[in-house]
Design a protein around this motif. Structure first.
Motif, PDB file in Angstrom:
ATOM      1  N   THR A  19      31.840  39.606  60.507  1.00 33.58           N
ATOM      2  CA  THR A  19      31.327  39.716  59.149  1.00 33.58           C
ATOM      3  C   THR A  19      32.438  39.257  58.216  1.00 33.58           C
ATOM      4  O   THR A  19      33.610  39.478  58.485  1.00 33.58           O
ATOM      5  N   VAL A  20      32.074  38.596  57.143  1.00 31.60           N
ATOM      6  CA  VAL A  20      33.061  38.165  56.164  1.00 31.60           C
ATOM      7  C   VAL A  20      32.730  38.758  54.801  1.00 31.60           C
ATOM      8  O   VAL A  20      31.595  39.154  54.542  1.00 31.60           O
ATOM      9  N   LEU A  21      33.721  38.818  53.969  1.00 36.55           N
ATOM     10  CA  LEU A  21      33.544  39.192  52.571  1.00 36.55           C
ATOM     11  C   LEU A  21      33.817  37.941  51.759  1.00 36.55           C
ATOM     12  O   LEU A  21      34.902  37.369  51.846  1.00 36.55           O
ATOM     13  N   VAL A  22      32.820  37.499  51.010  1.00 34.79           N
ATOM     14  CA  VAL A  22      32.943  36.287  50.209  1.00 34.79           C
ATOM     15  C   VAL A  22      33.423  36.692  48.826  1.00 34.79           C
ATOM     16  O   VAL A  22      32.798  37.523  48.167  1.00 34.79           O
ATOM     17  N   SER A  23      34.531  36.118  48.398  1.00 35.79           N
ATOM     18  CA  SER A  23      35.022  36.399  47.046  1.00 35.79           C
ATOM     19  C   SER A  23      35.024  35.105  46.246  1.00 35.79           C
ATOM     20  O   SER A  23      35.194  34.016  46.800  1.00 35.79           O
ATOM     21  N   ALA A  24      34.821  35.253  44.952  1.00 36.84           N
ATOM     22  CA  ALA A  24      34.781  34.099  44.055  1.00 36.84           C
ATOM     23  C   ALA A  24      35.138  34.569  42.653  1.00 36.84           C
ATOM     24  O   ALA A  24      35.045  35.756  42.339  1.00 36.84           O
ATOM     25  N   ALA A  25      35.545  33.605  41.835  1.00 33.56           N
ATOM     26  CA  ALA A  25      35.858  33.892  40.430  1.00 33.56           C
ATOM     27  C   ALA A  25      35.499  32.679  39.596  1.00 33.56           C
ATOM     28  O   ALA A  25      35.640  31.538  40.038  1.00 33.56           O
ATOM     29  N   HIS A  26      35.027  32.964  38.376  1.00 31.36           N
ATOM     30  CA  HIS A  26      34.709  31.881  37.436  1.00 31.36           C
ATOM     31  C   HIS A  26      34.492  32.498  36.055  1.00 31.36           C
ATOM     32  O   HIS A  26      33.894  33.567  35.932  1.00 31.36           O
ATOM     33  N   GLY A  27      34.972  31.824  35.044  1.00 36.83           N
ATOM     34  CA  GLY A  27      34.733  32.249  33.669  1.00 36.83           C
ATOM     35  C   GLY A  27      35.207  33.655  33.371  1.00 36.83           C
ATOM     36  O   GLY A  27      34.545  34.373  32.632  1.00 36.83           O
ATOM     37  N   GLY A  28      36.323  34.078  33.965  1.00 40.25           N
ATOM     38  CA  GLY A  28      36.850  35.410  33.708  1.00 40.25           C
ATOM     39  C   GLY A  28      36.184  36.522  34.490  1.00 40.25           C
ATOM     40  O   GLY A  28      36.493  37.697  34.301  1.00 40.25           O
ATOM     41  N   GLN A  29      35.251  36.193  35.378  1.00 43.78           N
ATOM     42  CA  GLN A  29      34.567  37.194  36.197  1.00 43.78           C
ATOM     43  C   GLN A  29      34.929  36.954  37.656  1.00 43.78           C
ATOM     44  O   GLN A  29      35.092  35.816  38.095  1.00 43.78           O
ATOM     45  N   ALA A  36      27.029  38.491  56.553  1.00 43.08           N
ATOM     46  CA  ALA A  36      27.032  38.516  58.013  1.00 43.08           C
ATOM     47  C   ALA A  36      26.738  37.134  58.582  1.00 43.08           C
ATOM     48  O   ALA A  36      26.999  36.886  59.751  1.00 43.08           O
ATOM     49  N   TRP A  37      26.190  36.242  57.764  1.00 45.40           N
ATOM     50  CA  TRP A  37      25.814  34.927  58.261  1.00 45.40           C
ATOM     51  C   TRP A  37      26.809  33.888  57.767  1.00 45.40           C
ATOM     52  O   TRP A  37      26.665  33.314  56.690  1.00 45.40           O
ATOM     53  N   VAL A  84      30.583  46.995  49.274  1.00 41.54           N
ATOM     54  CA  VAL A  84      30.423  45.776  48.466  1.00 41.54           C
ATOM     55  C   VAL A  84      29.189  44.990  48.860  1.00 41.54           C
ATOM     56  O   VAL A  84      28.674  44.204  48.073  1.00 41.54           O
ATOM     57  N   GLY A  85      28.700  45.232  50.087  1.00 39.86           N
ATOM     58  CA  GLY A  85      27.477  44.571  50.516  1.00 39.86           C
ATOM     59  C   GLY A  85      26.217  45.302  50.091  1.00 39.86           C
ATOM     60  O   GLY A  85      25.133  44.744  50.136  1.00 39.86           O
ATOM     61  N   GLY A  86      26.363  46.544  49.656  1.00 38.41           N
ATOM     62  CA  GLY A  86      25.196  47.361  49.337  1.00 38.41           C
ATOM     63  C   GLY A  86      24.851  47.454  47.870  1.00 38.41           C
ATOM     64  O   GLY A  86      23.925  48.171  47.500  1.00 38.41           O
ATOM     65  N   ILE A  87      25.593  46.749  47.040  1.00 34.49           N
ATOM     66  CA  ILE A  87      25.331  46.804  45.592  1.00 34.49           C
ATOM     67  C   ILE A  87      25.584  45.421  44.997  1.00 34.49           C
ATOM     68  O   ILE A  87      26.481  44.708  45.411  1.00 34.49           O
ATOM     69  N   SER A  88      24.783  45.070  44.032  1.00 30.54           N
ATOM     70  CA  SER A  88      24.997  43.823  43.310  1.00 30.54           C
ATOM     71  C   SER A  88      25.942  44.077  42.142  1.00 30.54           C
ATOM     72  O   SER A  88      25.885  45.140  41.507  1.00 30.54           O
ATOM     73  N   ILE A 172      25.762  44.531  62.656  1.00 31.94           N
ATOM     74  CA  ILE A 172      24.526  44.317  63.404  1.00 31.94           C
ATOM     75  C   ILE A 172      23.316  44.985  62.754  1.00 31.94           C
ATOM     76  O   ILE A 172      22.261  45.024  63.353  1.00 31.94           O
ATOM     77  N   ALA A 173      23.464  45.515  61.552  1.00 27.34           N
ATOM     78  CA  ALA A 173      22.377  46.072  60.733  1.00 27.34           C
ATOM     79  C   ALA A 173      22.377  47.594  60.724  1.00 27.34           C
ATOM     80  O   ALA A 173      22.891  48.246  61.625  1.00 27.34           O
ATOM     81  N   GLY A 174      21.804  48.141  59.657  1.00 19.30           N
ATOM     82  CA  GLY A 174      21.627  49.577  59.525  1.00 19.30           C
ATOM     83  C   GLY A 174      22.912  50.379  59.446  1.00 19.30           C
ATOM     84  O   GLY A 174      22.947  51.527  59.865  1.00 19.30           O
ATOM     85  N   GLY A 175      23.976  49.775  58.904  1.00 18.37           N
ATOM     86  CA  GLY A 175      25.246  50.474  58.803  1.00 18.37           C
ATOM     87  C   GLY A 175      26.035  50.493  60.110  1.00 18.37           C
ATOM     88  O   GLY A 175      27.068  51.134  60.203  1.00 18.37           O
ATOM     89  N   ARG A 176      25.576  49.786  61.110  1.00 17.11           N
ATOM     90  CA  ARG A 176      26.234  49.764  62.417  1.00 17.11           C
ATOM     91  C   ARG A 176      27.030  48.467  62.592  1.00 17.11           C
ATOM     92  O   ARG A 176      26.570  47.393  62.262  1.00 17.11           O
TER      93      ARG A 176
END
Length: 193
Positions: A19-29, A36-37, A84-88, A172-176
């Motif tokens: 699993t990866v965590l995608v980070s990005a920044a633009h316009g001060g945010q 997972a994909w 971080v995956g469970g909230i926008s 693999i889903a469901g918090g597992r």
């Protein structure tokens, strides 16, 4: 022996890469999200693919900046990965990002503006390779890796080392999750005559 698998869940048979965590920044945010994909696509120049849903703030930042980072979390970061995956980011109070909301430490990337999450096993800084058809139709984003880093206790001389120092996680889903296990070597079986 084999048993049928519901087609809607069949992707899970192949989706045990990290699993990866995608980070990005633009316009001060800035933002970070779980994905997972993701997968490697090529060696020279190195390329990756990652799915970023149309509804994500991270996707908007990637499209605006033309860059993103793939952070490879360790088992110790599984709870942060779920968080971080469970909230926008759009659900957070104005001016707050997921790094602040969950107390996550980041450091500056070398070649892009996206923040890199402290404590990961590896980090890939990527330049977006625009493919509007793939992005719009399949939410698939391609990137050229322009800088890469790894925790030398986990990855050195081009190889993953013993996972005891901090294994990567595989959602693999469901918090597992699964975690990478003990490394072992094998030799190819001999051909039958």
């Amino acid at each position: 022996m084999h048993a049928p698998v519901e087609l809607a869940k069949s992707y899970r048979l192949l989706n045990h890469g990290p699993t990866v965590l995608v980070s990005a920044a633009h316009g001060g945010q800035r933002n970070i999200m779980a994905a997972a994909w993701s997968m490697p696509l090529d060696f020279n120049p190195p390329k990756v693919a990652v799915v970023l849903d149309k509804s994500t703030v991270t996707r908007r930042l990637v499209e605006g900046s033309g860059t993103f980072a793939l952070n490879v979390p360790t088992r110790a970061q599984a709870e942060a990965t779920l968080a971080v995956g469970g909230i926008s980011a759009s659900e957070l109070p104005p001016g707050q990002d997921k790094f602040a909301a969950f107390g996550l430490s980041a450091f500056e990337a070398a070649r892009i503006d996206a923040p890199l999450l402290e404590g990961c096993a590896a980090w890939l800084e990527c330049r977006l390779l625009p493919e509007p058809h793939l992005q719009n139709r399949y939410d698939l984003f391609l990137g050229e890796v322009i800088a890469a880093w790894a925790d030398p206790r986990l990855f050195a001389d081009g190889h993953w080392l013993d996972a005891a120092a901090g294994s990567t996680v595989h959602y693999i889903a469901g918090g597992r999750f699964f975690a990478t296990g003990e490394a072992f070597d094998a030799k190819a079986m001999p051909r039958r005559s």
